[in-house]
Design a protein around this motif. Structure first.
Motif, short mmCIF file in Angstrom:
data_model
loop_
_atom_site.label_atom_id
_atom_site.label_comp_id
_atom_site.label_asym_id
_atom_site.label_seq_id
_atom_site.Cartn_x
_atom_site.Cartn_y
_atom_site.Cartn_z
N TYR A 1 0.84 -1.21 0.00
CA TYR A 1 0.00 0.00 0.00
C TYR A 1 0.87 1.25 0.00
N ARG A 2 1.91 1.25 0.83
CA ARG A 2 2.77 2.44 0.92
C ARG A 2 3.55 2.63 -0.39
N GLY A 3 4.04 1.54 -0.96
CA GLY A 3 4.75 1.64 -2.23
C GLY A 3 3.87 2.14 -3.35
N THR A 4 2.61 1.69 -3.34
CA THR A 4 1.67 2.13 -4.37
C THR A 4 1.38 3.62 -4.24
N ARG A 5 1.21 4.09 -3.03
CA ARG A 5 0.97 5.51 -2.81
C ARG A 5 2.16 6.34 -3.29
N LEU A 6 3.36 5.89 -2.99
CA LEU A 6 4.56 6.60 -3.43
C LEU A 6 4.67 6.60 -4.95
N TYR A 7 4.32 5.50 -5.57
CA TYR A 7 4.34 5.41 -7.05
C TYR A 7 3.43 6.47 -7.65
N PHE A 8 2.23 6.60 -7.11
CA PHE A 8 1.27 7.57 -7.65
C PHE A 8 1.62 9.02 -7.29
N CYS A 9 2.56 9.19 -6.36
CA CYS A 9 3.07 10.52 -6.05
C CYS A 9 4.35 10.84 -6.82
N ASP A 10 4.67 10.01 -7.83
CA ASP A 10 5.88 10.19 -8.66
C ASP A 10 7.16 10.10 -7.85
N ARG A 11 7.15 9.25 -6.84
CA ARG A 11 8.35 9.01 -6.02
C ARG A 11 8.75 7.55 -6.22
N GLU A 12 9.15 7.23 -7.47
CA GLU A 12 9.32 5.85 -7.88
C GLU A 12 10.43 5.12 -7.13
N GLU A 13 11.56 5.79 -6.90
CA GLU A 13 12.67 5.11 -6.22
C GLU A 13 12.27 4.72 -4.79
N GLU A 14 11.56 5.62 -4.11
CA GLU A 14 11.07 5.29 -2.77
C GLU A 14 10.04 4.17 -2.83
N ALA A 15 9.22 4.20 -3.87
CA ALA A 15 8.22 3.13 -4.05
C ALA A 15 8.91 1.78 -4.19
N LEU A 16 10.00 1.73 -4.95
CA LEU A 16 10.71 0.46 -5.12
C LEU A 16 11.21 -0.08 -3.79
N THR A 17 11.70 0.80 -2.93
CA THR A 17 12.19 0.36 -1.61
C THR A 17 11.08 -0.31 -0.82
N GLU A 18 9.90 0.30 -0.81
CA GLU A 18 8.77 -0.28 -0.07
C GLU A 18 8.30 -1.58 -0.70
N LEU A 19 8.31 -1.63 -2.01
CA LEU A 19 7.85 -2.84 -2.69
C LEU A 19 8.85 -3.98 -2.56
N ASP A 20 10.15 -3.64 -2.46
CA ASP A 20 11.15 -4.67 -2.13
C ASP A 20 10.82 -5.31 -0.79
N ARG A 21 10.44 -4.47 0.19
CA ARG A 21 10.09 -4.99 1.51
C ARG A 21 8.82 -5.83 1.44
N ALA A 22 7.91 -5.43 0.57
CA ALA A 22 6.65 -6.16 0.44
C ALA A 22 6.89 -7.59 -0.05
N VAL A 23 7.67 -7.75 -1.11
CA VAL A 23 7.91 -9.09 -1.63
C VAL A 23 8.86 -9.86 -0.72
N GLY A 24 9.70 -9.12 0.04
CA GLY A 24 10.57 -9.79 1.00
C GLY A 24 9.80 -10.44 2.13
N ASN A 25 8.68 -9.83 2.50
CA ASN A 25 7.84 -10.38 3.57
C ASN A 25 6.88 -11.45 3.07
N ASN A 26 6.53 -11.41 1.78
CA ASN A 26 5.60 -12.41 1.25
C ASN A 26 5.83 -12.56 -0.26
N VAL A 27 6.55 -13.60 -0.64
CA VAL A 27 6.88 -13.79 -2.06
C VAL A 27 5.65 -14.18 -2.88
N ARG A 28 4.53 -14.45 -2.23
CA ARG A 28 3.29 -14.81 -2.95
C ARG A 28 2.37 -13.60 -3.12
N ASN A 29 2.86 -12.42 -2.81
CA ASN A 29 2.06 -11.20 -2.94
C ASN A 29 2.12 -10.73 -4.39
N ALA A 30 1.16 -11.20 -5.18
CA ALA A 30 1.16 -10.90 -6.62
C ALA A 30 1.02 -9.40 -6.88
#
Length: 322
Positions: free
Chosen positions: A18-47
């Motif tokens: 959710y946080r990564g998606t919000r950052l993506y839509f705020c044009d803060r893509e590099e920060e979004a990637l950091t959050e999304l890295d954490r997302a898949v790190g916590n659950n590799v089945r999170n499509a």
């Protein structure tokens, strides 16, 4: 929420998504990637996290990383038409036209009414030089939703590239009636008018497009091409120098080499057309872009003696390569 120690990994993954998606839509893509890295790190089945990270990579121009992430998302959920379409767009950006078409087609097999996939498949066909197939897809999208200004603009551009200037102008005019802020559509209509011989209408459209988007390279380029063809070159040489200088800061190598060709033809005292053309061809422009370049060169071939000779030289080198 993420500071709560009792949260399990799956809940944390969704929170990071959710946080990564919000950052993506705020044009803060590099920060979004950091959050999304954490997302898949916590659950590799999170499509959803894989798909959003892939889309973020695509937006940043990381085409291979985008395809890898979106493929992982689709292994988890093969019916995600959004991920299929995003992966198709990543393939399109990398000029892998057949793979892009395959991805959009799979999305449309799941949802035949998904106009974005139809429009993107049409755009892929256009860039690949398959104009009739592009028109078919864009028309189908517009039959589903006649208010799609982007699809109308792209269909107008496709008609223009195919030499059907009246149909191009009609589509682009309709697109601008729906969304008058589309500077790109206005600039494209100006070019269609120029190619159809409607020079005063072309001038009006191109001037308005630059007024709307004064920093847009494509709008400025089309206005300068008009001024150059109308002549004399000396009256717009300084503007060409400014345009070429502003392009240097852009990350898109294809844009830079494209404009450098015009610098070699129009401005440079020494003839380095062969070198500039080689640099352009090294970016592997698609068939649609090749056709566009040849069209511009044909116009410049009617300019002053030195410019005409260099334009013809560039034209011949591109044709030989193609």
């Amino acid at each position: 929420m993420l500071s709560y120690s009792h949260l399990n990994a799956e809940i944390k993954s969704w929170a990071y998504t959710y946080r990564g998606t919000r950052l993506y839509f705020c044009d803060r893509e590099e920060e979004a990637l950091t959050e999304l890295d954490r997302a898949v790190g916590n659950n590799v089945r999170n499509a959803r996290a894989w798909a959003r990270r892939g889309e973020t990579h695509r937006w940043l121009g990381h085409d291979d990383e985008a395809v890898a992430d979106l493929t992982t998302a689709l292994e988890i959920d093969p019916t995600d038409v959004g991920a299929l379409t995003s992966r198709g767009q990543a393939h399109l950006q990398a000029k892998r036209y057949d793979q892009a078409v395959a991805g959009f087609t799979t999305a449309l097999e799941i949802d035949p009414t998904y106009t974005w996939a139809l429009s993107q498949r049409g755009e892929t066909h256009r860039q690949a030089g398959r104009y009739d197939q592009a028109i078919t897809d864009l028309t189908t999208a517009l039959e589903i939703d006649p208010t799609l200004a982007w699809a109308l603009s792209q269909r107008g551009e496709t008609h223009r590239q195919a030499g059907r200037y009246d149909q191009a102008i009609t589509d682009l005019t309709t697109a601008l009636e729906i969304d008058p802020t589309l500077a790109w559509a206005l600039s494209t209509r100006g070019r269609a008018h120029r190619q159809a011989g409607h020079y005063e209408k072309a001038r009006v459209d191109l001037e308005r497009a630059v007024e709307m988007e004064p920093e847009d390279l494509s709008c400025r380029f089309e206005k300068l091409m008009f001024d150059t063809v109308e002549g004399p070159l000396e009256s717009c040489a300084e503007q060409w120098s400014q345009l070429l200088a502003s392009a240097i800061s852009r990350p898109d190598e294809a844009d830079i080499t494209f404009l450098n060709c015009f610098g070699a033809i129009l401005l440079e005292p020494e003839n380095r057309v062969a070198e500039a053309t080689e640099e352009l061809l090294a970016t592997e422009p698609g068939p649609g872009n090749i056709a566009e370049m040849l069209s511009y060169l044909a116009e410049l071939s009617a300019a002053g003696e030195r410019v005409a000779a260099r334009a013809r030289q560039c034209h011949e080198l591109i044709v030989e390569h193609s």
